[in-house]
Scaffold this active site. Structure first.
Site, PDB file in Angstrom:
ATOM      1  N   HIS A  70       0.836  -1.208   0.000  1.00 39.65           N
ATOM      2  CA  HIS A  70       0.000   0.000   0.000  1.00 39.65           C
ATOM      3  C   HIS A  70       0.865   1.250   0.000  1.00 39.65           C
ATOM      4  O   HIS A  70       2.075   1.213   0.235  1.00 39.65           O
ATOM      5  CB  HIS A  70      -0.912   0.008   1.233  1.00 39.65           C
ATOM      6  CG  HIS A  70      -0.152   0.162   2.529  1.00 39.65           C
ATOM      7  ND1 HIS A  70       0.568  -0.865   3.090  1.00 39.65           N
ATOM      8  CD2 HIS A  70       0.013   1.219   3.343  1.00 39.65           C
ATOM      9  CE1 HIS A  70       1.147  -0.441   4.202  1.00 39.65           C
ATOM     10  NE2 HIS A  70       0.836   0.833   4.378  1.00 39.65           N
ATOM     11  N   HIS A 115       4.732   0.056   0.252  1.00 38.17           N
ATOM     12  CA  HIS A 115       5.414  -0.698   1.297  1.00 38.17           C
ATOM     13  C   HIS A 115       4.483  -1.744   1.885  1.00 38.17           C
ATOM     14  O   HIS A 115       3.265  -1.697   1.699  1.00 38.17           O
ATOM     15  CB  HIS A 115       5.988   0.219   2.378  1.00 38.17           C
ATOM     16  CG  HIS A 115       4.969   1.063   3.082  1.00 38.17           C
ATOM     17  ND1 HIS A 115       4.435   2.206   2.532  1.00 38.17           N
ATOM     18  CD2 HIS A 115       4.384   0.930   4.297  1.00 38.17           C
ATOM     19  CE1 HIS A 115       3.571   2.730   3.375  1.00 38.17           C
ATOM     20  NE2 HIS A 115       3.516   1.978   4.451  1.00 38.17           N
ATOM     21  N   ARG A 141       4.807   6.592  13.901  1.00 38.31           N
ATOM     22  CA  ARG A 141       4.761   7.160  12.546  1.00 38.31           C
ATOM     23  C   ARG A 141       4.204   8.566  12.573  1.00 38.31           C
ATOM     24  O   ARG A 141       3.166   8.809  13.193  1.00 38.31           O
ATOM     25  CB  ARG A 141       3.896   6.294  11.636  1.00 38.31           C
ATOM     26  CG  ARG A 141       3.940   6.752  10.183  1.00 38.31           C
ATOM     27  CD  ARG A 141       3.042   5.903   9.315  1.00 38.31           C
ATOM     28  NE  ARG A 141       1.779   6.577   9.038  1.00 38.31           N
ATOM     29  CZ  ARG A 141       0.725   6.013   8.459  1.00 38.31           C
ATOM     30  NH1 ARG A 141       0.766   4.747   8.107  1.00 38.31           N
ATOM     31  NH2 ARG A 141      -0.374   6.697   8.247  1.00 38.31           N
TER      32      ARG A 141
END
Ligand code: OGA
Ligand code: MN
Length: 301
Positions: free
Chosen positions: A121, A276, A292
């Site tokens: 994705h 990724h 993240r």
């Protein structure tokens, strides 16, 4: 006079020497030992990182990064405004800008996004202005496994035939967050279901299948099995087989780098020209926790 991105690119000197950058693979990516860098990076040091990311086709690994959550957010802000994840339940309790990626359970609930991204994705491609950069920082890792793979979508585009490039250049694709739930998350009991509220917040969107990078001026393929469900105006019988081909083609081994995480690695990727995937090969009872921060992007063109 304002230079176009391509002209700017042509005048650039490679920054590799200045930063002791090392290529990570033939496919994409470069790495830097960050011991000498001070975080958050400022001025010319940050500009070199930004350029290195473009020169490495959208993937940069910084090792031994010592930074606080606040510095992580500050570094991301240098790239642009922060984009928060659509699902609020995965946010860091003290820093809503941070998405916690983890399999750790507390009081029967995961502390962050569990099973995040275990399919190819591009982060949040299901919104109309998908984020550009993601900055993922490793804080707890299983002894072995839990690698993240990255695919170079410039290369995937460039390797297609002329007729296929022309066809794809003329169509749009639908990206839909609920696709990941229908095909994947709904089978996993620890993952909270897609609520009607969240569903309403992220309706399906259309994007060009081939997009042009705002800085490098290069074209890349912008579809993924995670979120892309079909081509606009084409029935599933037509778009399905072409998408299946593109999904396989995009992740050919020669387009891929597989990252084996070390503690305090900071991996920065560009969601417009890479895909990724989180490798689902580790024991869920061994804790894995990463932070993240994601930077807002424009409308893909
Ligand atoms: C992400 C993601 C992969 C991983 O944080 O966007 O897809 O290996 N993570 O955790
Ligand atoms: Mn992701």
């Amino acid at each position: 006079m304002k230079a176009t991105p391509m002209q700017t690119e042509a005048r650039r000197e490679p920054v590799a020497d200045a930063l002791a950058l090392r290529p990570l693979s033939r496919a994409l990516g470069a790495e830097i030992h960050a011991a000498d860098l001070t975080f958050p990076l400022e001025g010319p040091a940050f500009e070199r990182i930004r350029r290195a990311l473009d020169e490495a086709d959208g993937l940069l690994v910084l090792h031994d990064v010592q930074m606080t959550p606040g510095q992580h957010i500050e570094l991301a802000r240098r790239f642009g405004p922060i984009e928060r994840h659509a699902a609020e339940g995965f946010a860091h309790p003290d820093h809503p800008e941070i998405l916690v990626v983890s399999n750790i359970m507390k009081k029967g609930r995961p502390i962050g996004a569990i099973y995040a991204g275990q399919y190819w994705h591009s982060d949040m491609s299901y919104v109309s202005r998908p984020p550009m950069q993601s900055l993922l920082y490793a804080l707890q890792l299983p002894g072995i496994g839990g690698d993240t793979m990255f695919a170079n979508m410039y290369r995937a585009y460039e390797a297609l035939s002329g007729p296929m490039k022309r066809f794809l250049g003329a169509v749009e694709a639908v990206h839909d967050y609920s696709h990941a739930y229908d095909t994947y998350f709904n089978r996993l009991k620890e993952r909270p279901p897609l609520t009607p509220e969240l569903r309403a917040k992220v309706p399906p969107v259309r994007h060009p299948v081939v997009r042009t990078h705002p800085v490098t001026g290069r074209k890349s393929l912008f579809v993924s099995p995670g979120f892309t469900t079909g081509f606009v105006g084409m029935p599933a019988e037509e778009s399905g087989p072409i998408l299946e081909f593109l999904f396989g083609h995009s992740v050919r081994p020669e387009f891929i780098y597989r990252h084996r995480w070390r503690m305090r690695d900071l991996v920065i990727w560009d969601n417009s020209c890479t895909l990724h995937l989180a490798t689902a090969d580790y024991d869920l009872s061994t804790p894995r926790r990463l932070h993240r921060v994601t930077v807002a992007g424009g409308v893909p063109r």
